[in-house]
Design an enzyme around this catalytic site. Structure first.
Site, PDB file in Angstrom:
ATOM      1  N   LYS A  84     -10.394   0.248  -2.782  1.00 61.12           N
ATOM      2  CA  LYS A  84     -10.373   0.061  -1.330  1.00 61.12           C
ATOM      3  C   LYS A  84     -10.688   1.377  -0.623  1.00 61.12           C
ATOM      4  CE  LYS A  84      -7.323  -1.184   2.554  1.00 61.12           C
ATOM      5  NZ  LYS A  84      -5.981  -1.669   2.947  1.00 61.12           N
TER       6      LYS A  84
ATOM      7  N   LYS B 248      -6.989   3.316  -3.665  1.00 55.58           N
ATOM      8  CA  LYS B 248      -7.418   3.350  -2.265  1.00 55.58           C
ATOM      9  C   LYS B 248      -7.626   4.794  -1.827  1.00 55.58           C
ATOM     10  CE  LYS B 248      -5.538   2.056   2.310  1.00 55.58           C
ATOM     11  NZ  LYS B 248      -4.426   1.353   2.996  1.00 55.58           N
TER      12      LYS B 248
ATOM     13  N   ASP C  28       0.865  -1.185   0.000  1.00 57.57           N
ATOM     14  CA  ASP C  28       0.000   0.000   0.000  1.00 57.57           C
ATOM     15  C   ASP C  28       0.899   1.230   0.000  1.00 57.57           C
ATOM     16  OD1 ASP C  28      -1.764  -2.116   0.595  1.00 57.57           O
ATOM     17  OD2 ASP C  28      -3.080  -0.793   1.758  1.00 57.57           O
TER      18      ASP C  28
END
Length: 331
Positions: A267, A231, A163
């Site tokens: 996400k 995300k 991430d």
């Protein structure tokens, strides 16, 4: 289990290659991003609000709860993290409800790079992914060589997913090519010597991007650079995931897939705490992208506090009564 770099079909690869011109230089990328349709703010918020009013029946609710459980990235990202805390979190991820082994396991355990090996060992062959934040999370304020070293260390330790956070300062000042090249470089750093790679989730920190138009632009920029997931947030700022922003990102993924044939995951992270909220997001995914995205491979919740509420609602459906506060562990 190692994750293989996606091999796109010929049609998708061809359509993706046909968009190479838009990233050929800074001017071309700028013209493309600013040529995207402007966001109808009122319409976006109204659509998100409408989807949030959908109700589902008991059997569908039970399915939705289990689906949401299976999509959680269970996370600990604190300076006080210890190996013991990470191992305890992994145990909870494998068996979220020790009294009911039918409860689905979570999708991933997310930790800092120095805790990847601990999580990897604790999870064993459970099938749960180990995700690691990298690139000077959460601010992203570091030189590129430092960010790449951070990524490579996490991948070498066994991370299945990375991430990363974008350089919001670069994006907001219009240095789009710098952001594009950084994502590409991190994507390359995710590749292991054997050709497998950690999946790359690109975090925008949408609460700092100021406008919906910027969210649409950064979504396309990240996908063009090779993001496997986009995300919303780090969960470390005041404004994290919101339904309108998530809907906008889902629409960008839909349009990117239509243009290229390449599927990208989404996400939302931060601020999603209740089962009711999670179901609203699942409805949004279904209505915008359809069933192919309703799996942990393509949709995740970055919301550790959500897990306990899902478990309590799940227990309520099966027993007809709410549990006391000691039914679930406090992480």
């Amino acid at each position: 289990m190692p994750i293989t770099v996606p091999a796109y079909g010929k049609e998708a690869a061809g359509r993706l290659a046909s968009m190479a011109d838009v990233t050929a230089d800074d001017g071309a990328l700028r013209r493309f991003l600013h040529g995207l349709p402007g966001v109808d703010e009122v319409g976006l918020q109204a659509r998100a609000a409408t989807l949030g009013t959908r109700s589902i029946k008991t059997t569908a609710k039970a399915y939705a709860i289990d689906l949401a459980l299976s999509m959680i990235d269970l996370t600990t990202l604190e300076g006080a993290d210890t190996p013991g805390k990470v191992r305890a979190l992994c145990a909870k991820g494998v068996h979220p409800d020790p009294t009911d082994r039918t409860a689905p396991k979570v999708a991933a355990i997310c930790v800092y790079p120095d805790m990847v090996a601990t999580a990897k060992e604790a999870l064993g062959d459970s099938g749960i992914q180990v995700a690691s934040v990298a690139t000077a999370f959460p601010a992203g304020r570091a030189a590129l060589p430092v960010k790449l070293a951070d990524t490579r260390d996490a991948v070498a330790a066994g991370a299945d997913e990375i991430d990363m956070v974008i350089d919001r300062g670069a994006f907001l000042s219009g240095r789009y090519m710098d952001v594009f090249e950084e994502i590409k470089a991190v994507k390359e750093a995710c590749v292991r010597p054997d050709g497998t790679a950690a999946h790359l989730k690109v975090i925008f920190e949408t609460g700092e991007l100021q406008t919906y138009d910027n969210v649409r632009r950064v979504s396309w920029l990240a996908m063009l650079a090779g993001a496997d997931f986009i995300k919303t947030s780090t969960g470390k700022v005041a404004v994290n995931a919101t339904p309108p922003v998530t809907l906008l990102m889902l629409e960008a993924v839909r349009d990117f897939h239509a243009a290229t044939g390449v599927q990208v995951g989404v996400k939302p992270a931060g601020g999603i705490r209740t089962t009711k909220d999670a179901i609203k997001y699942l409805v949004m995914v279904n209505e915008t992208l359809g069933e192919p995205w309703l799996t942990a491979d393509w949709f995740r919740f970055g919301a550790s506090s959500l897990l306990n509420d899902l478990l309590m609602q799940r227990q309520k459906l099966s027993s007809g009564r709410y549990s006391g506060p000691d039914y679930v562990t406090v992480d």
